[in-house]
Structures are given as structure tokens and as C-alpha cells.
Design a protein around this motif. Structure first.
Motif, PDB file in Angstrom:
ATOM      1  N   LEU A  20       0.828  -1.198   0.000  1.00  0.00           N
ATOM      2  CA  LEU A  20       0.000   0.000   0.000  1.00  0.00           C
ATOM      3  C   LEU A  20       0.870   1.258   0.000  1.00  0.00           C
ATOM      4  CD1 LEU A  20      -2.662   1.548   0.244  1.00  0.00           C
ATOM      5  CD2 LEU A  20      -2.573   1.152   2.718  1.00  0.00           C
ATOM      6  N   GLY A  21       1.923   1.252   0.823  1.00  0.00           N
ATOM      7  CA  GLY A  21       2.825   2.404   0.855  1.00  0.00           C
ATOM      8  C   GLY A  21       3.506   2.632  -0.484  1.00  0.00           C
ATOM      9  N   VAL A  22       3.911   1.548  -1.144  1.00  0.00           N
ATOM     10  CA  VAL A  22       4.556   1.658  -2.453  1.00  0.00           C
ATOM     11  C   VAL A  22       3.575   2.207  -3.488  1.00  0.00           C
ATOM     12  CG1 VAL A  22       5.562   0.325  -4.354  1.00  0.00           C
ATOM     13  CG2 VAL A  22       6.263  -0.130  -1.999  1.00  0.00           C
ATOM     14  N   MET A  23       2.342   1.722  -3.455  1.00  0.00           N
ATOM     15  CA  MET A  23       1.336   2.186  -4.416  1.00  0.00           C
ATOM     16  C   MET A  23       1.036   3.666  -4.236  1.00  0.00           C
ATOM     17  SD  MET A  23       0.494  -0.288  -6.466  1.00  0.00           S
ATOM     18  CE  MET A  23      -1.028   0.357  -7.150  1.00  0.00           C
ATOM     19  N   VAL A  24       0.907   4.100  -2.995  1.00  0.00           N
ATOM     20  CA  VAL A  24       0.651   5.521  -2.737  1.00  0.00           C
ATOM     21  C   VAL A  24       1.843   6.371  -3.173  1.00  0.00           C
ATOM     22  CG1 VAL A  24       0.273   7.250  -0.931  1.00  0.00           C
ATOM     23  CG2 VAL A  24      -0.979   5.078  -0.864  1.00  0.00           C
ATOM     24  N   LEU A  25       3.052   5.888  -2.885  1.00  0.00           N
ATOM     25  CA  LEU A  25       4.253   6.607  -3.311  1.00  0.00           C
ATOM     26  C   LEU A  25       4.317   6.718  -4.825  1.00  0.00           C
ATOM     27  CD1 LEU A  25       6.970   7.933  -2.728  1.00  0.00           C
ATOM     28  CD2 LEU A  25       7.986   5.640  -2.663  1.00  0.00           C
ATOM     29  N   LEU A  26       4.007   5.631  -5.523  1.00  0.00           N
ATOM     30  CA  LEU A  26       3.983   5.676  -6.984  1.00  0.00           C
ATOM     31  C   LEU A  26       2.959   6.692  -7.480  1.00  0.00           C
ATOM     32  CD1 LEU A  26       4.221   1.927  -8.097  1.00  0.00           C
ATOM     33  CD2 LEU A  26       5.893   3.740  -8.495  1.00  0.00           C
ATOM     34  N   GLY A  27       1.805   6.704  -6.833  1.00  0.00           N
ATOM     35  CA  GLY A  27       0.773   7.663  -7.224  1.00  0.00           C
ATOM     36  C   GLY A  27       1.229   9.097  -7.051  1.00  0.00           C
ATOM     37  N   VAL A  28       1.906   9.370  -5.954  1.00  0.00           N
ATOM     38  CA  VAL A  28       2.423  10.723  -5.714  1.00  0.00           C
ATOM     39  C   VAL A  28       3.471  11.092  -6.762  1.00  0.00           C
ATOM     40  CG1 VAL A  28       3.751  12.152  -4.113  1.00  0.00           C
ATOM     41  CG2 VAL A  28       1.918  10.675  -3.241  1.00  0.00           C
ATOM     42  N   LEU A  29       4.362  10.174  -7.059  1.00  0.00           N
ATOM     43  CA  LEU A  29       5.408  10.439  -8.047  1.00  0.00           C
ATOM     44  C   LEU A  29       4.812  10.698  -9.429  1.00  0.00           C
ATOM     45  CD1 LEU A  29       8.072   7.744  -7.052  1.00  0.00           C
ATOM     46  CD2 LEU A  29       8.157  10.203  -6.605  1.00  0.00           C
ATOM     47  N   ILE A  30       3.820   9.889  -9.814  1.00  0.00           N
ATOM     48  CA  ILE A  30       3.235  10.011 -11.147  1.00  0.00           C
ATOM     49  C   ILE A  30       2.388  11.268 -11.288  1.00  0.00           C
ATOM     50  CG2 ILE A  30       1.552   8.961 -12.721  1.00  0.00           C
ATOM     51  CD1 ILE A  30       2.584   6.225 -11.750  1.00  0.00           C
ATOM     52  N   THR A  31       1.588  11.574 -10.265  1.00  0.00           N
ATOM     53  CA  THR A  31       0.627  12.673 -10.388  1.00  0.00           C
ATOM     54  C   THR A  31       1.173  14.030  -9.947  1.00  0.00           C
ATOM     55  OG1 THR A  31      -0.275  12.223  -8.178  1.00  0.00           O
ATOM     56  CG2 THR A  31      -1.294  11.090 -10.039  1.00  0.00           C
ATOM     57  N   ARG A  32       2.262  14.034  -9.192  1.00  0.00           N
ATOM     58  CA  ARG A  32       2.771  15.306  -8.678  1.00  0.00           C
ATOM     59  C   ARG A  32       4.230  15.563  -9.038  1.00  0.00           C
ATOM     60  NH1 ARG A  32       0.104  15.073  -2.532  1.00  0.00           N
ATOM     61  NH2 ARG A  32      -2.051  14.688  -3.237  1.00  0.00           N
ATOM     62  N   VAL A  33       5.109  14.657  -8.658  1.00  0.00           N
ATOM     63  CA  VAL A  33       6.543  14.899  -8.821  1.00  0.00           C
ATOM     64  C   VAL A  33       6.954  14.870 -10.289  1.00  0.00           C
ATOM     65  CG1 VAL A  33       8.865  14.116  -8.209  1.00  0.00           C
ATOM     66  CG2 VAL A  33       6.982  13.920  -6.542  1.00  0.00           C
ATOM     67  N   PHE A  34       6.529  13.827 -11.021  1.00  0.00           N
ATOM     68  CA  PHE A  34       6.957  13.664 -12.416  1.00  0.00           C
ATOM     69  C   PHE A  34       5.818  13.862 -13.408  1.00  0.00           C
ATOM     70  CE2 PHE A  34       9.913  10.788 -10.044  1.00  0.00           C
ATOM     71  CZ  PHE A  34      11.052  11.576 -10.214  1.00  0.00           C
ATOM     72  N   ALA A  35       4.781  14.563 -13.012  1.00  0.00           N
ATOM     73  CA  ALA A  35       3.610  14.737 -13.883  1.00  0.00           C
ATOM     74  C   ALA A  35       3.961  15.428 -15.194  1.00  0.00           C
ATOM     75  CB  ALA A  35       2.526  15.520 -13.153  1.00  0.00           C
ATOM     76  N   ARG A  36       4.956  16.316 -15.179  1.00  0.00           N
ATOM     77  CA  ARG A  36       5.346  17.052 -16.383  1.00  0.00           C
ATOM     78  C   ARG A  36       6.632  16.499 -16.999  1.00  0.00           C
ATOM     79  NH1 ARG A  36       2.235  21.574 -16.755  1.00  0.00           N
ATOM     80  NH2 ARG A  36       1.140  22.232 -14.870  1.00  0.00           N
ATOM     81  N   THR A  37       6.920  15.245 -16.703  1.00  0.00           N
ATOM     82  CA  THR A  37       8.125  14.597 -17.205  1.00  0.00           C
ATOM     83  C   THR A  37       7.745  13.419 -18.097  1.00  0.00           C
ATOM     84  OG1 THR A  37       9.256  15.173 -15.135  1.00  0.00           O
ATOM     85  CG2 THR A  37      10.299  13.515 -16.527  1.00  0.00           C
ATOM     86  N   TRP A  38       8.533  13.194 -19.179  1.00  0.00           N
ATOM     87  CA  TRP A  38       8.305  12.031 -20.032  1.00  0.00           C
ATOM     88  C   TRP A  38       8.567  10.759 -19.227  1.00  0.00           C
ATOM     89  CZ3 TRP A  38      10.749   7.686 -21.715  1.00  0.00           C
ATOM     90  CH2 TRP A  38      10.206   7.047 -22.846  1.00  0.00           C
ATOM     91  N   PRO A  39       7.793   9.709 -19.368  1.00  0.00           N
ATOM     92  CA  PRO A  39       6.756   9.461 -20.381  1.00  0.00           C
ATOM     93  C   PRO A  39       5.349   9.858 -19.968  1.00  0.00           C
ATOM     94  CG  PRO A  39       7.161   7.442 -19.177  1.00  0.00           C
ATOM     95  CD  PRO A  39       8.103   8.475 -18.587  1.00  0.00           C
ATOM     96  N   PHE A  40       5.199  10.435 -18.782  1.00  0.00           N
ATOM     97  CA  PHE A  40       3.854  10.754 -18.299  1.00  0.00           C
ATOM     98  C   PHE A  40       3.216  11.895 -19.079  1.00  0.00           C
ATOM     99  CE2 PHE A  40       6.395   9.149 -14.675  1.00  0.00           C
ATOM    100  CZ  PHE A  40       5.771   7.915 -14.557  1.00  0.00           C
ATOM    101  N   THR A  41       4.033  12.696 -19.748  1.00  0.00           N
ATOM    102  CA  THR A  41       3.495  13.801 -20.556  1.00  0.00           C
ATOM    103  C   THR A  41       2.850  13.312 -21.850  1.00  0.00           C
ATOM    104  OG1 THR A  41       5.713  14.090 -21.471  1.00  0.00           O
ATOM    105  CG2 THR A  41       5.089  15.522 -19.635  1.00  0.00           C
ATOM    106  N   VAL A  42       3.119  12.081 -22.261  1.00  0.00           N
ATOM    107  CA  VAL A  42       2.556  11.584 -23.519  1.00  0.00           C
ATOM    108  C   VAL A  42       1.457  10.551 -23.287  1.00  0.00           C
ATOM    109  CG1 VAL A  42       4.717  12.006 -24.736  1.00  0.00           C
ATOM    110  CG2 VAL A  42       4.310   9.763 -23.716  1.00  0.00           C
ATOM    111  N   GLU A  43       1.083  10.357 -22.037  1.00  0.00           N
ATOM    112  CA  GLU A  43       0.046   9.348 -21.752  1.00  0.00           C
ATOM    113  C   GLU A  43      -1.286   9.704 -22.397  1.00  0.00           C
ATOM    114  OE1 GLU A  43       0.484   6.745 -17.981  1.00  0.00           O
ATOM    115  OE2 GLU A  43       0.472   8.824 -17.310  1.00  0.00           O
ATOM    116  N   ASP A  44      -1.669  10.979 -22.342  1.00  0.00           N
ATOM    117  CA  ASP A  44      -2.938  11.380 -22.945  1.00  0.00           C
ATOM    118  C   ASP A  44      -2.940  11.147 -24.445  1.00  0.00           C
ATOM    119  OD1 ASP A  44      -4.207  12.088 -20.615  1.00  0.00           O
ATOM    120  OD2 ASP A  44      -3.615  14.201 -20.713  1.00  0.00           O
ATOM    121  N   ALA A  45      -1.768  11.266 -25.074  1.00  0.00           N
ATOM    122  CA  ALA A  45      -1.680  11.024 -26.513  1.00  0.00           C
ATOM    123  C   ALA A  45      -1.990   9.564 -26.833  1.00  0.00           C
ATOM    124  CB  ALA A  45      -0.287  11.397 -27.023  1.00  0.00           C
ATOM    125  N   VAL A  46      -1.562   8.661 -25.959  1.00  0.00           N
ATOM    126  CA  VAL A  46      -1.871   7.241 -26.147  1.00  0.00           C
ATOM    127  C   VAL A  46      -3.376   7.011 -26.084  1.00  0.00           C
ATOM    128  CG1 VAL A  46      -1.584   4.922 -25.180  1.00  0.00           C
ATOM    129  CG2 VAL A  46       0.355   6.499 -25.217  1.00  0.00           C
TER     130      VAL A  46
END
Length: 234
Positions: A20-46
Motif C-alpha cells: 500500500l505504501g509503495v502504491m501511494v508513493l507511486l501515485g504521488v510520483l506520477i501525479t505530482r513529482v513527475f507529472a510534467r516529465t516524459w513518459p507521463f506527458t505523452v500518456e494522454d496522446a496514447v
């Protein structure tokens, strides 16, 4: 504290809490820390590419896979398979493993969505959105836990390598199909479904180690029966 309680804490509660801690940490990294970093910036394009390629035929196929991983279907299939395993094997170990894996992933999924608020992809959604965050995909993690769990049990029962490969191939197609379906139907980002494989797969591994390990005894060990002392004749 009894040995059974200690085993539950060490083999189930602690690993699931860590997941659970790992999943929450991943969520924070994806949605906040690296939200404007590749590859998360191209997810909507997919998601936009998949939405642009929708056809009536693929819409029907995607609906089948999405339905296979719906909450009601997961519960029904889990109960039916667990009952079949109980009747077939005449023991509770395997049914308990499968039910525990599916339940654990659901708990981790729910608590993660409460901690991580992520909007769904900016495309037309083909399903009614449940009141949960887009991260992670509940459909995908449930499908992984259920069908990979069944694959583990079947692989333990059959002896032929070909049969093991066949079972794994057949059953892995379901969560893979569900993952692609959730992207196609505009319900999740790619990172949502990838994280769900981690959730469902880890819950299967945790419960396999906790329940299927025959070296563990969950009840109190039986004390050896004392033989009556026979007095020696003089």
C-alpha cells in the motif's frame, strides 16, 4: 500472542501494508513529482490515439473484457472457482489463497484511490466512471489477482510443462486484455494499468507465500501424545 497471529502479521499484514505504501508513493510520483516529465506527458496522446481508432467491432470486444473484470463478475467468478477448488481438492488452502489475493488487491486499490486524486483521461469515456480516482485501475488489478491466482494453482497441479505454459498463456490473456480495454475505453492512463499489475501480482505473491506454503501451520501445533509409563516388574 499466538503463533498464528504472528504469522498473519508477518506474512500478510506487513507485506500488504508495505505494498500500500509503495502504491501511494507511486501515485504521488506520477501525479505530482513527475507529472510534467516524459513518459507521463505523452500518456494522454496514447489514450487519444486509441479513442480515435474505435470501431463497432472493437467496442464490443472491449466491452466483453471490461465486463469480465467488473466488480460483480470478479466476485462471482472468485466464489465459484473457490467452491470448485474446495470440492475438487477437499481442502481450504487453495480457495483461501485465491479469495485472500483478490480481497487484498481490492483493499490496496481502494485505499490508494482515497490517497491519490487523479483525473481520468481527457477523452470520451465509454463506461460510467465510479467515484474513485483513475489511479490505479481496479478492473486490471482485480483481473490480475484472480486469473494469475488461478494460473498459479493450475501450474501447481499439472505436471506437464506444456500444460503449465498453456494455462499461463490462456489465463494471462484476460488481465492483459482488460488492461488494453481500460485504455481503449478511455477509463485509465497507461501508468494506471501498469501500476495495477504491480498491485494484483504482488498480492498473489504475498498470499502464495502465506497460504500455499505447506511448511507453515496456521493452527496450534498438536502436542505429542504421552505414552503411559509402565512400571518395570521386579
Amino acid at each position: 500472542m499466538s503463533d498464528t497471529v504472528l504469522l498473519i502479521i508477518r506474512r500478510v499484514l506487513l507485506p500488504v501494508s508495505l505494498l500500500l505504501g509503495v502504491m501511494v508513493l507511486l501515485g504521488v510520483l506520477i501525479t505530482r513529482v513527475f507529472a510534467r516529465t516524459w513518459p507521463f506527458t505523452v500518456e494522454d496522446a496514447v489514450n487519444r490515439e486509441l479513442a480515435g481508432d474505435r470501431t463497432d467491432g472493437w467496442n464490443g470486444v472491449s466491452l466483453v473484457f471490461s465486463t469480465l473484470a467488473s466488480t460483480h463478475m470478479i466476485v462471482v467468478v472468485t466464489v465459484l472457482v473457490a467452491l470448485a477448488l474446495r470440492l475438487w481438492l477437499k481442502r481450504w488452502r487453495e480457495p483461501l489463497f485465491l479469495c485472500a489475493a483478490v480481497t487484498a488487491q481490492a483493499l490496496v486499490f481502494l485505499l490508494t484511490t482515497l490517497a491519490i486524486d487523479r483525473h481520468r483521461p481527457a477523452v470520451e469515456h465509454m463506461d460510467v466512471s465510479p467515484p474513485t480516482s483513475s489511479f490505479p485501475s481496479g478492473h486490471t488489478s482485480a483481473a490480475v489477482a484472480l486469473y494469475v491466482g488461478i494460473a498459479v494453482l493450475m501450474a501447481l497441479r499439472v505436471r506437464s510443462t506444456g500444460a503449465k505454459v498453456a494455462w499461463w498463456t490462456l489465463l494471462l490473456m484476460v488481465p492483459l486484455g482488460v488492461a488494453v480495454t481500460r485504455l481503449y475505453r478511455g477509463m485509465h492512463h497507461p501508468s494506471d494499468v501498469l501500476a495495477s499489475f504491480l498491485n494484483g501480482g504482488t498480492c498473489v505473491a504475498i498470499m502464495a507465500r502465506a497460504v500455499l506454503d505447506r511448511g507453515l501451520r496456521w493452527g496450534r501445533a498438536k502436542l505429542p501424545t504421552r505414552r503411559p509409563v509402565v512400571a518395570a516388574r521386579s
